[in-house]
Scaffold this motif. Sequence first.
Motif, PDB file in Angstrom:
ATOM      1  N   TYR A   1      14.426 -37.620  -5.423  1.00 27.01           N
ATOM      2  CA  TYR A   1      14.305 -36.451  -4.567  1.00 27.01           C
ATOM      3  C   TYR A   1      15.609 -35.676  -4.564  1.00 27.01           C
ATOM      4  CZ  TYR A   1       9.775 -37.898  -2.819  1.00 27.01           C
ATOM      5  OH  TYR A   1       8.437 -38.231  -2.722  1.00 27.01           O
ATOM      6  N   TYR A   2      15.506 -34.368  -4.767  1.00 28.41           N
ATOM      7  CA  TYR A   2      16.655 -33.485  -4.839  1.00 28.41           C
ATOM      8  C   TYR A   2      16.579 -32.432  -3.740  1.00 28.41           C
ATOM      9  CZ  TYR A   2      17.003 -35.233  -9.649  1.00 28.41           C
ATOM     10  OH  TYR A   2      17.106 -36.028 -10.765  1.00 28.41           O
ATOM     11  N   CYS A   3      17.706 -32.142  -3.123  1.00 28.76           N
ATOM     12  CA  CYS A   3      17.777 -30.975  -2.263  1.00 28.76           C
ATOM     13  C   CYS A   3      18.380 -29.825  -3.049  1.00 28.76           C
ATOM     14  CB  CYS A   3      18.560 -31.240  -0.974  1.00 28.76           C
ATOM     15  SG  CYS A   3      20.326 -31.542  -1.187  1.00 28.76           S
ATOM     16  N   ALA A   4      18.033 -28.617  -2.660  1.00 26.25           N
ATOM     17  CA  ALA A   4      18.466 -27.434  -3.385  1.00 26.25           C
ATOM     18  C   ALA A   4      18.630 -26.265  -2.434  1.00 26.25           C
ATOM     19  CB  ALA A   4      17.456 -27.086  -4.483  1.00 26.25           C
ATOM     20  N   LEU A   5      19.479 -25.320  -2.830  1.00 24.40           N
ATOM     21  CA  LEU A   5      19.768 -24.143  -2.025  1.00 24.40           C
ATOM     22  C   LEU A   5      19.531 -22.883  -2.843  1.00 24.40           C
ATOM     23  CD1 LEU A   5      22.665 -23.605   0.436  1.00 24.40           C
ATOM     24  CD2 LEU A   5      22.280 -21.919  -1.365  1.00 24.40           C
ATOM     25  N   LEU A   6      18.787 -21.960  -2.258  1.00 19.86           N
ATOM     26  CA  LEU A   6      18.522 -20.648  -2.834  1.00 19.86           C
ATOM     27  C   LEU A   6      19.310 -19.644  -2.016  1.00 19.86           C
ATOM     28  CD1 LEU A   6      14.923 -19.393  -3.733  1.00 19.86           C
ATOM     29  CD2 LEU A   6      16.843 -17.884  -3.238  1.00 19.86           C
ATOM     30  N   ARG A   7      20.289 -18.996  -2.629  1.00 21.26           N
ATOM     31  CA  ARG A   7      21.273 -18.220  -1.881  1.00 21.26           C
ATOM     32  C   ARG A   7      20.718 -16.926  -1.273  1.00 21.26           C
ATOM     33  NH1 ARG A   7      26.416 -18.820  -6.042  1.00 21.26           N
ATOM     34  NH2 ARG A   7      26.493 -21.123  -5.974  1.00 21.26           N
ATOM     35  N   ARG A   8      19.870 -16.255  -2.005  1.00 19.45           N
ATOM     36  CA  ARG A   8      19.293 -15.011  -1.537  1.00 19.45           C
ATOM     37  C   ARG A   8      17.797 -15.158  -1.296  1.00 19.45           C
ATOM     38  NH1 ARG A   8      23.234 -13.199  -5.290  1.00 19.45           N
ATOM     39  NH2 ARG A   8      24.686 -11.703  -4.342  1.00 19.45           N
TER      40      ARG A   8
ATOM     41  N   THR B   1      21.722 -16.716   4.936  1.00 15.73           N
ATOM     42  CA  THR B   1      20.352 -16.264   4.739  1.00 15.73           C
ATOM     43  C   THR B   1      19.613 -17.113   3.711  1.00 15.73           C
ATOM     44  OG1 THR B   1      21.020 -14.618   3.074  1.00 15.73           O
ATOM     45  CG2 THR B   1      20.938 -13.913   5.379  1.00 15.73           C
ATOM     46  N   SER B   2      20.118 -18.285   3.426  1.00 18.72           N
ATOM     47  CA  SER B   2      19.574 -19.103   2.355  1.00 18.72           C
ATOM     48  C   SER B   2      18.244 -19.750   2.711  1.00 18.72           C
ATOM     49  CB  SER B   2      20.571 -20.197   1.973  1.00 18.72           C
ATOM     50  OG  SER B   2      20.705 -21.129   3.031  1.00 18.72           O
TER      51      SER B   2
ATOM     52  N   ARG C   1       8.904 -21.987  -4.430  1.00 19.66           N
ATOM     53  CA  ARG C   1       8.357 -23.195  -5.030  1.00 19.66           C
ATOM     54  C   ARG C   1       8.830 -23.399  -6.465  1.00 19.66           C
ATOM     55  NH1 ARG C   1       2.250 -24.602  -3.187  1.00 19.66           N
ATOM     56  NH2 ARG C   1       2.524 -24.350  -0.921  1.00 19.66           N
ATOM     57  N   THR C   2       9.640 -22.500  -6.959  1.00 24.07           N
ATOM     58  CA  THR C   2      10.055 -22.500  -8.355  1.00 24.07           C
ATOM     59  C   THR C   2      11.472 -23.042  -8.487  1.00 24.07           C
ATOM     60  OG1 THR C   2       8.660 -20.576  -8.766  1.00 24.07           O
ATOM     61  CG2 THR C   2      10.340 -21.087 -10.409  1.00 24.07           C
ATOM     62  N   PRO C   3      11.664 -24.172  -9.171  1.00 28.12           N
ATOM     63  CA  PRO C   3      13.008 -24.749  -9.269  1.00 28.12           C
ATOM     64  C   PRO C   3      14.063 -23.803  -9.812  1.00 28.12           C
ATOM     65  CG  PRO C   3      11.371 -26.333 -10.008  1.00 28.12           C
ATOM     66  CD  PRO C   3      10.638 -25.032  -9.790  1.00 28.12           C
ATOM     67  N   SER C   4      13.708 -22.972 -10.803  1.00 32.43           N
ATOM     68  CA  SER C   4      14.690 -22.093 -11.426  1.00 32.43           C
ATOM     69  C   SER C   4      15.210 -21.011 -10.490  1.00 32.43           C
ATOM     70  CB  SER C   4      14.106 -21.453 -12.688  1.00 32.43           C
ATOM     71  OG  SER C   4      12.978 -20.653 -12.376  1.00 32.43           O
ATOM     72  N   GLU C   5      14.562 -20.799  -9.364  1.00 35.03           N
ATOM     73  CA  GLU C   5      15.040 -19.828  -8.391  1.00 35.03           C
ATOM     74  C   GLU C   5      16.249 -20.332  -7.612  1.00 35.03           C
ATOM     75  OE1 GLU C   5      13.344 -16.882  -9.528  1.00 35.03           O
ATOM     76  OE2 GLU C   5      13.585 -16.451  -7.386  1.00 35.03           O
ATOM     77  N   TYR C   6      16.452 -21.632  -7.579  1.00 38.06           N
ATOM     78  CA  TYR C   6      17.494 -22.220  -6.746  1.00 38.06           C
ATOM     79  C   TYR C   6      18.841 -22.247  -7.461  1.00 38.06           C
ATOM     80  CZ  TYR C   6      14.037 -23.432  -3.275  1.00 38.06           C
ATOM     81  OH  TYR C   6      13.063 -23.364  -2.307  1.00 38.06           O
TER      82      TYR C   6
END
Length: 125
Positions: free
Chosen positions: A94-101, A31-32, A107-112
């Motif tokens: 450029y960075y990829c990132a995953l937000l688990r929930r 569900t990420s 749009r907020t980096p700290s959420e990832y």
Amino acid sequence: QVQLVESGGGLVQAGGSIRLSCQASGRTYTTSTMGWFRQAPGKERDFVAAIRWSGSTTDYADSVKDRFTISRDNAKNMLYLQMNSLKPEDTAIYYCALLRRWSIRIRTPSEYDDWGQGTQVTVSS
């Protein structure tokens, strides 16, 4: 535990195109949300684009809208960023990132929760 590895960066002339890839491995989160961020020297890390797990919902920064396209292939654990009509101001790591929930703050980096090491994109004028 998720590992993210970006690839595809390099030197590109203004107006050109490249495609970035991000390979995810380890534990999967079905569900990420996944996103792309970028950071230029002396600048904060900025949102570029994000995509929900199904791929049906995407979001783009105004600066890249209509030029960049984010996509994902969950079967291959891959995330992509197609970058067209590149401008010198696109130069960044450029960075990829995953937000688990699920989160509305995509749009907020700290959420990832997980981040790759980054790949350099340099656009010459």
